[in-house]
Each structure stands twice: as C-alpha cells, then as structure tokens.
Design an enzyme around this catalytic site. Sequence first.
Site, PDB file in Angstrom:
ATOM      1  N   SER A 145      48.052  40.713  43.368  1.00 30.81           N
ATOM      2  CA  SER A 145      47.364  41.713  42.536  1.00 30.81           C
ATOM      3  C   SER A 145      47.253  43.004  43.338  1.00 30.81           C
ATOM      4  O   SER A 145      47.480  43.005  44.542  1.00 30.81           O
ATOM      5  CB  SER A 145      45.960  41.235  42.191  1.00 30.81           C
ATOM      6  OG  SER A 145      45.094  41.422  43.303  1.00 30.81           O
ATOM      7  N   ASP A 146      46.897  44.093  42.679  1.00 28.18           N
ATOM      8  CA  ASP A 146      46.535  45.274  43.458  1.00 28.18           C
ATOM      9  C   ASP A 146      45.050  45.136  43.824  1.00 28.18           C
ATOM     10  O   ASP A 146      44.366  44.232  43.367  1.00 28.18           O
ATOM     11  CB  ASP A 146      46.824  46.568  42.696  1.00 28.18           C
ATOM     12  CG  ASP A 146      47.000  47.743  43.676  1.00 28.18           C
ATOM     13  OD1 ASP A 146      46.596  47.610  44.850  1.00 28.18           O
ATOM     14  OD2 ASP A 146      47.529  48.790  43.276  1.00 28.18           O
ATOM     15  N   TRP A 147      44.569  46.022  44.644  1.00 25.56           N
ATOM     16  CA  TRP A 147      43.203  45.914  45.201  1.00 25.56           C
ATOM     17  C   TRP A 147      42.161  45.832  44.069  1.00 25.56           C
ATOM     18  O   TRP A 147      41.903  46.821  43.376  1.00 25.56           O
ATOM     19  CB  TRP A 147      42.927  47.126  46.091  1.00 25.56           C
ATOM     20  CG  TRP A 147      41.582  47.117  46.743  1.00 25.56           C
ATOM     21  CD1 TRP A 147      40.363  47.189  46.131  1.00 25.56           C
ATOM     22  CD2 TRP A 147      41.315  47.009  48.138  1.00 25.56           C
ATOM     23  NE1 TRP A 147      39.361  47.135  47.058  1.00 25.56           N
ATOM     24  CE2 TRP A 147      39.913  47.032  48.304  1.00 25.56           C
ATOM     25  CE3 TRP A 147      42.121  46.910  49.290  1.00 25.56           C
ATOM     26  CZ2 TRP A 147      39.302  46.968  49.558  1.00 25.56           C
ATOM     27  CZ3 TRP A 147      41.509  46.843  50.527  1.00 25.56           C
ATOM     28  CH2 TRP A 147      40.115  46.868  50.650  1.00 25.56           C
ATOM     29  N   GLY A 148      41.620  44.654  43.899  1.00 29.16           N
ATOM     30  CA  GLY A 148      40.572  44.487  42.889  1.00 29.16           C
ATOM     31  C   GLY A 148      41.061  44.539  41.457  1.00 29.16           C
ATOM     32  O   GLY A 148      40.243  44.551  40.527  1.00 29.16           O
TER      33      GLY A 148
END
Length: 751
Positions: free
Chosen positions: A289-292
């Site tokens: 995933s991307d950050w958060g």
Amino acid sequence: MKNNHLKIGFGLVLILSMSMNLFGQAAGVEEKIDSLLRLMTLEEKVGQMNQYSGFWEFTGPPPKQDAAKVKYEHLKNGMVGSMLNVRGCENVRAIQELVVNESRLGIPLIFGFDVIHGHKTLSPIPLAEAASWDLEAIEKSARIAAIEASAVGINWTFGPMVDISRDARWGRVMEGAGEDPYLGAKVAVARVKGFQGDDLSAPNTIAATAKHFAAYGFVDAGREYNTVDIGTSTLFNIVLPPFKAAAEANVCAFMNAFNILNGIPATADKFLQRDILKGQWGFDGFVISDWGSGKEIVNHGFAHDLREATELAANAGSDVDMESYAYIAHLKNAVEEGQVEEAVIDDAVRRILRVKYKLGLMDDPYKYCDPSREKELLYHPDHMAAALEMATKSIVLLKNENQLLPLKKDQKKIAVIGALAADKTSPLGSWRLGSDDGTAISVLEGLSNYSTDFKYAKGPDLTEGLVHFVFELKINETDTSGFAEAIQLAKESEVVVMVLGEHGFQSGEARSRTKLDLPGLQQQLLEAVFEVNPHIVLVLMNGRPLAITWADEHVPAIVEAWQLGTQSGNAIAQVLFGAYNPSGKLPMTFPRSVGQVPIYYNHYNTGRPASETDVFWSHYIDESNKPLYPFGYGLSYTQFEYADLQIEDTNPNAIEVRVTVKNTGKMKGEEVAQLYIRDRVASVARPVKELKGFQKFALNPGEAKTLVFTLTNTELGFYDNAGKFLVEPGEFDIMVGGSSQTGLAGKLMLK
Ligand code: BGC
C-alpha cells in the site's frame, strides 16, 4: 516459549533455505516457501504483511507517540515483515538482529527506502533524466543509486515512479518520466534493470517497486491526493503501459496509490491488482500500500471502519500494509471470522517471502550490513563522474537566438544573478531522503572552472525562513532588497546569466501549484534586468514544466537545467561554455499558460479541430492551442537535417522505416530522432500522434546516418475500451523528426 509456540528461529529458516527435496536435489524456492508457510501461525503470516517506518524518520503523517514501543514489541514477536526509513548499516543490523534472534521463526525483514534519484550522490530528478532519452545512462544512474543504497543496509527501493502525468501543477511530475507512455515504459524498464541488476541476490542490487498503481498522475486539477476519474481508453493506453513494462522486467514489487480511480480506492481495487496485475500480467511479486492508504479507504467513503478497510484491501490484493496499522489490528480476526480466506493470506506471504529469497536475505539477513562498503562507496568518484554525465545529458536547450550560446571562452564581464546560482541544496531537488544538504555544486562553483571574469549579485531571496521537506515552503513575495545591486551589475556587464526557477522542495509530494510561473519576485527581477541589459542567458531550475511565456518572447537564450543533483553547477557550466553540446528533449509539454493544462502532444483531434472562418471550433479566445515548447523538443548548438523517409511495408509483421539524419552545423552533437504514428481511422478513435520509437546518436559535423525503425503489431495496435489489444488494418501517418512537431511525414497502408 512465545505465543504458545516453541521458538524455532532463524536456524530453521536457514536449514529450510538449504534443504533438499526427496530426490536429494536442492529444494526450489517455492518448496522452501511451502515448508515455511506450514510452520507459520496465522499471526506470523499477518506479520509478514505488516510494515512500519523506522522510529526516527517519516515520509507521511507522523505516527503517534507510543508507536515506537508498539513497533519494538511487534518486531520482537515476528509481527513485522518489512521496515522503511531505517538509516545506516548499524541500525539496519540492530533491527534485523532483534527480529532474527528474538522472533519465533526469525524471518528476516526487508528494508525499504525511497531511493528515487540516488542515495548520497544524486543524479538529476527523474523527470530531468527522462529528458536525456538515454536509456543506458538512466539505467546506470539507477545502478549507482542501488550500489550506494545497498551499502547502507537498504535492499528495496520505492521506485521507479512510473506514473504518467499531463498536469504540471502536480508536484510529483518531478518524480516520473513525463507525459508519454512509450517513453515512460522504456524509462521504467531501464530503472528497474538498474536497481535490480542481473542478480538480485548480489549485495549491491536492490528490489524495485513500480508505483503508484494506478493513475495517480491524473489527480483532478493536479491537486495532490485528489480524485482520479478517467476513461478506459486512457487507463489502458496511457496509464498502464509503463506498469506492464515494469512487470515484464520482473520488478519485485508494486505500490498502489492514495487516489480513488473511478470511485474505487486504488488500495482496494480488485480489478487493478488481482485481475490485471496478478491475473493477466502474471506478476509474482507483492503489492504494498502507499503510506496509510489502507486506512484512507475509510476517508474515501468506501469502508465504514478500519476493519472493513482491512478486508477490502487484503481481498483486493494489497499484500503489505504500510503504516496503516490495519492488517496487524484486524486481519487475523477477519480470517478467523471468514471475511478473508486464509488462501489470500498465504498468497500474499508467499509473494513476500519470494522476494526475501530472491534478495538472498533468507541465507544471510546481514548481507547488506557491511560498514566498510558504506565507507567506501558513498560519494565514490565514479558515481560523481556518472552523475555529471547524466546531468549534462538531462539539460534541454530551449532557445538560442543569434547563437548567444555557447559563451566564448574569453567572454568578458559576465554577470551572474539569482539566489539559485549560489544555492548548494536546492539543485538536489525533492525526494532525496538519504542525501546531505549543501552537497550540490552550485552554478557559481561550476562557472569558476571556465571563467574568472564573472561577478555575482544574488537579487532577492527566493524563500523565507525554514526550509525542510516536511514543512510548507514560504516563498519571498515582498522583500525586494537585492534588486538594486543586481540591476547595477547587469548594467555593467556584457552578458547576464540569470539562474531562476523553483526551490527544490516546491515540487515533489504534496507540492501542487496553481501557478506555473517563476515563483516570488523572480519574474519582476527578470524584467528589471532585461530593461538594462537584454543579453540574458536564462538558466531554469525547476521540478516541473513552467509557463515562461514572457521569457520566451524576450530573452535570447534559455537553458532548462531542472534540478540536476550533486553535479548541477558543473553540468550547467559545461553546457554554457560549450564543453558539452546539449542533447536533451522535453519529456513533458511546456504550456504557454496554466489555463491550457492538461496539455499534451498525443491528444485527440476533436470534431472541430480548426476553422479559419468562424468561432465554433475547439480553441481558447485568449490563448493559442499551441504549447510553449512541445513534447520531444530541444535544441543543440549544431543543426540536424532529416531526409529521405522510406517506409518499407512488404513484410506486414515488421514494417521498416528509414530516415537519414545529417549534422549540418559546425559542432559535434547528439540527436534524438523520434518516430510518431497516427492511426487515421480505428474502432476506438486514436490520438493525432503517438510516439512509437526513438534513437539517440552522435554525429560529427557533416556526418550523416541512416536510421532504421521497426514497427510491429506492438507499436501499431492499441487497447479497446474492454482492455483488449487490437491491431486494425488501414491508413497510418508515419512521422519522423527531432520533436513531436517537426520532421518528415509518410503514409503506411496496413493490410
Ligand atoms: C509516497 C510514496 C512513498 C511512501 C514512503 C508516500 O507518501 O506517496 O511514494 O514511497 O510515502 O515514503
């Protein structure tokens, strides 16, 4: 005893790694993974899918106060599979030891980092590198980045960013290869090859990540993290090709994206991740995933809470959760309660372990932790030399009236004006987390190798106050001190080199702009200097295309120098004094005005392309449709002439296009010949031009070369709106030239 299980530890992982199958042959990686999966508890499997940032660095919203303690406990208990933002061999070793020695199975971590255009020695920003159209040099630049990053314990980069973007307002255009899917795909492959090398298990190669899957470059109005809503034709023909090319080049990982695409958050997009990437393309690496972005599924209005977001993301094929604390909190329960099948978890863990095996971490978790390499390789002279070469190749000459450039060796009285001319940090650009401030060669330093007859006046400051990548930048809009001195110096000089543009942190993540002008007081300064001395060479430093229409109309020479990294000033000086003949070509259209954005060369014709008699055609009433500088454009100190275009279509499977290019000027130079096609009539309308081939080569004065381009179904076909690749017979225009707007044209009848 831990978690009610016997401690088994890394020893067993190592034995598994070396184990034999029933027939006495070394067990294959897949068999080893099977054995390991059988030993793992559900919680340990989920742990492999959990990633945390190092305790002392962050590139997204910062974690809560107590996060460090939680992370430490989770690491110890085998509930973490990878880390990002851990710095230096010693720290990597310490964390790896914690996991390998303390957790039950001791499965080593992968250490990821944003190695985007170098680690310590910085190459030009990726958009600038793409302007070189030199795939070998780009591959070498990524190779060097991998050598330096792996020397400090990193074994995985979150690059290359392969997002196509047509919107210069979006700050992250600096991180990609521009607007074109064909060039973008070639550059993506070069970067993947450079990072991963031929042998991923070598201690100086690192796993690469194609990001952000998908369509992040199409955020509405160029505003960061905004909505994406695009049609299938754009998705299949423009957005996906560089990702597909990266998958075919065996990139280890994909990163999904912050955006929703047509209503579905990319992190929860089953169609993209399961059907296309892991299904049709057969990708066997993992998706992070991307950050958060996992928890942001809730903000998008696609899940009620973090638990539901977890189920959606895991089921959609997002294998690793970066900093959402979602999988670690909810995935085990989601499996136990039947919302996520254990097979989904096994598949994700298998993919993650596969990369760990490929990297050789299962045999030696500390192979990237050799402090002697750290000492020897950072800022190595060979890396500096390559960064200089890459920087010179990335420069684009935009204008050169009356051959003001190159400057003569004995040029007298040069004025150098602009705060950026002395700046040793801004030219490093954005996305340089491993680098050191103040390590760029400034323009002033570079020029001093070629001339002693120059004086410097800074002019007004570009920024106010603190500058750091996590803070908003304050551009100086008011303090005009420095104007008088600069104007006086310009008056007394024969030639003025003005170094203007954006601060290095005005582009990159969360750095969208609504204006594409020279920020702050720089336009005012340019006009004031022009009043007293029009012999200006404008050197631009910027992370995105700028609408410098006034400059184009008035200033005789313009050099696009982007943010060129550690060797910036040396590369710029080489070009200004003709030690290097510029050869770059724009990978992204420069607009005349921000109102034209998105502006791109491969647009459709529209039903009303032009009219000379009435007002009812596709145009603006206050600006031309034309760009300021088109895609593929860039001048040289010499000239190239194109002649003798021949299209050989006797073999319909491989059409040969020949053209002869001659250097008709007085200097040796490099040219990028570009081939474009137009499919005149198709079952889904095609753009007025599409790049389908390019070659970069050097010619001496008077020398000519015949180039051969080959067009096959791959170049002549397109994706329909169901994502099916079609090649349709009929008439094609074939154009070959030195930019997307100039050159020779011919016809092809595809049978
Ligand atoms: C960016 C990613 C990056 C990640 C980790 C995110 O904010 O969008 O491209 O890899 O942070 O630093």
